[in-house]
Design an enzyme around this catalytic site. Structure first.
Site, short mmCIF file in Angstrom:
data_model
loop_
_atom_site.label_atom_id
_atom_site.label_comp_id
_atom_site.label_asym_id
_atom_site.label_seq_id
_atom_site.Cartn_x
_atom_site.Cartn_y
_atom_site.Cartn_z
N ASP A 85 -2.41 6.41 -3.29
CA ASP A 85 -1.23 5.74 -2.74
C ASP A 85 -0.83 4.62 -3.68
OD1 ASP A 85 -3.33 4.04 -2.20
OD2 ASP A 85 -2.65 3.48 -0.21
N SER A 116 0.82 -1.21 0.00
CA SER A 116 0.00 0.00 0.00
C SER A 116 0.85 1.26 0.00
CB SER A 116 -0.95 -0.04 1.19
OG SER A 116 -1.94 0.95 1.10
N ASP A 176 -1.24 1.45 -4.02
CA ASP A 176 -2.18 0.48 -4.57
C ASP A 176 -3.55 1.10 -4.85
OD1 ASP A 176 -2.89 0.75 -1.89
OD2 ASP A 176 -3.46 -1.35 -1.66
N ASP A 186 -5.95 2.44 -3.16
CA ASP A 186 -7.17 2.22 -2.38
C ASP A 186 -7.48 3.40 -1.46
OD1 ASP A 186 -5.20 1.84 -0.45
OD2 ASP A 186 -6.02 -0.04 0.32
#
EC number: 5.4.2.10
Length: 445
Positions: free
Chosen positions: A242, A99, A244, A246
């Protein structure tokens, strides 16, 4: 030994999270999902970290060795894995990502056949299988039953269609100049494509991943460069994701970085005004007191849960709700996605701007958060907070000064997060020094 943290398994790549752990963890998860297998396919995606190749190959080896077929789709946002796992009728989905963490960390997240993150009970069962040598050995299949792996590079279109379907059909982004900071991460292709196809004038930042630059002075954790660019280009709004994708951070046209709770508040009100908000809004225990006040003023209830978007989703299911999120930028529109999706949140905020014909700053200015100070303190050990001598007295003293407190350990790192909230920032700064000194002595002594 506990493997799973707040959001999957995460650690330094090549050290804690090496190829052996990844292969064995994939086998353990595969054994768990075998009982529920329908298609015998598992989807695997990743972000743009160099270590993703090592971990991906280990996961594929583990799954195929117990008879699973694996579909590899390359760099893709975490919410895309959740969506595609269900859309492509896979038994499970795996996302390789840490992440917002630096490139040298990596992680493994699992999704069930319906695109949901796993409950703590299921994670515990997978851990038990992981440490059961006999079960792991017995799960290996004969040569003719070893699974196959195939790479598919064109599934991005399915996710793009699903994202665009979340945007109102009667609106267009043609009037908006938007700056996107994709953090050299998983959204570097998807995010610009979605906004361009919906008509926006798009300027993209941090879209050249090299495996080592993900989240480096860019993206949702470092929005200063985006803020400067939004001002320089006189853009209407800036969106930072960010690694990833999400989570979302919004920058208004003045170059001001929006508070995550302000974003939650105005989006919740937007849903209510459209008649789309079901039940109460869910936020985490770290949410700002001003969010609750704003929502209550508009007749919206707020429920809280532990930190982590999977806990937000669990609470939404219990309440029958469809909107919630975290101050950090994980925002869940459960009508469209089963996890935090930065792209969906960005499109919904864009729709709010267009429908109200107002600037980002005027919309976000409706929620005025109380000052908060958050300190992440590195610690030597994680003691039971209830047993730390003097902590109850410290909290009582702060409470008497009208300071709200939240002290919690990180689920993935040797950190304690110290959050103070009050109306007087100078008082907060003074008291935070005392709080930090207290925990340094208590946890590093």
């Amino acid at each position: 030994m506990k493997l799973f943290g707040t959001d999957g398994v995460r650690g330094k790549a090549g050290e804690f999270l090496d190829s052996f752990l990844a292969m064995r963890l994939a086998m353990a998860a595969g054994i768990y999902f075998k009982d529920k297998s329908i298609t015998n396919n598992i989807l695997v995606g990743k972000d743009t970290r160099r270590s993703g190749y090592m971990i991906e190959n280990a996961i594929v080896s583990g799954l195929t060795s117990i008879g699973y077929n694996v579909i590899q789709i390359g760099p893709m946002p975490t919410p895309a894995i959740a969506f595609l796992t269900e859309d492509m009728r896979c038994d499970a989905g795996i996302m390789i990502s840490a992440s917002h963490n630096p490139y040298y960390d990596n992680g493994i997240k699992f999704f069930d056949a319906h695109g949901n993150k796993l409950s703590e009970d299921i994670e515990k069962k997978i851990e038990e299988i992981y440490f059961d040598d006999k079960l792991i050995q017995a799960s290996k299949v004969d040569m003719e039953k070893i699974g196959q792996a195939k790479r598919i590079d064109d599934v991005i279109g399915r996710y793009i269609v699903s994202i665009k379907n979340s945007f109102p059909k009667d609106l267009t982004l043609k009037s908006l100049r938007v700056v996107l900071d994709v953090a050299h991460g998983a959204a570097y292709k998807v995010a610009p494509t979605v906004f361009k196809e919906l008509g926006a004038e798009v300027i993209v930042m941090s879209d050249k991943p090299n495996g080592l630059n993900i989240n480096e002075n860019c993206g949702a954790l470092h929005p200063a460069n985006l803020a400067a660019e939004v001002k320089r280009l006189r853009a209407d709004v800036g969106f930072a994701f960010d690694g990833d994708a999400d989570r979302l951070v919004v920058v208004d046209e003045k170059g001001e970085v929006a508070n995550g709770d302000s974003l939650l508040g105005v989006l919740a009100l937007y849903l209510k005004e459209q008649g789309k908000l079901q039940s109460s809004v869910v936020a985490t225990i770290m949410s700002n007191g001003a969010l609750k006040e704003f929502l209550n003023k508009h007749g919206i209830e707020l429920d809280t849960c532990n930190v982590g978007d999977k806990y937000v989703l669990e609470k939404l299911k219990v309440n029958g709700g469809n909107f919630g999120g975290e101050q950090s930028g994980h925002i869940i529109f459960s009508d469209y996605a089963k996890t935090g999706d930065g792209l969906i949140a960005a499109l919904q905020f864009s729709a709010l701007m267009l429908s109200k014909k107002k600037s980002a700053s005027s919309i976000l200015g409706q929620v005025k958060p109380y000052p908060q100070l958050l300190t992440n303190l590195k610690i030597a050990e994680k003691k039971d907070l209830d047993k730390i001598k003097g902590l109850k007295e410290l909290k009582k003293d702060l409470e008497n000064k009208n300071i709200n407190t939240l002290f919690r350990y990180s689920g993935t790192e040797n950190l304690i997060r110290l959050l103070l909230e009050a109306k007087d920032i100078k008082l907060l700064e003074k008291e935070m020094k005392n709080v930090v000194e207290f925990f340094k002595k208590a946890l590093n002594g």
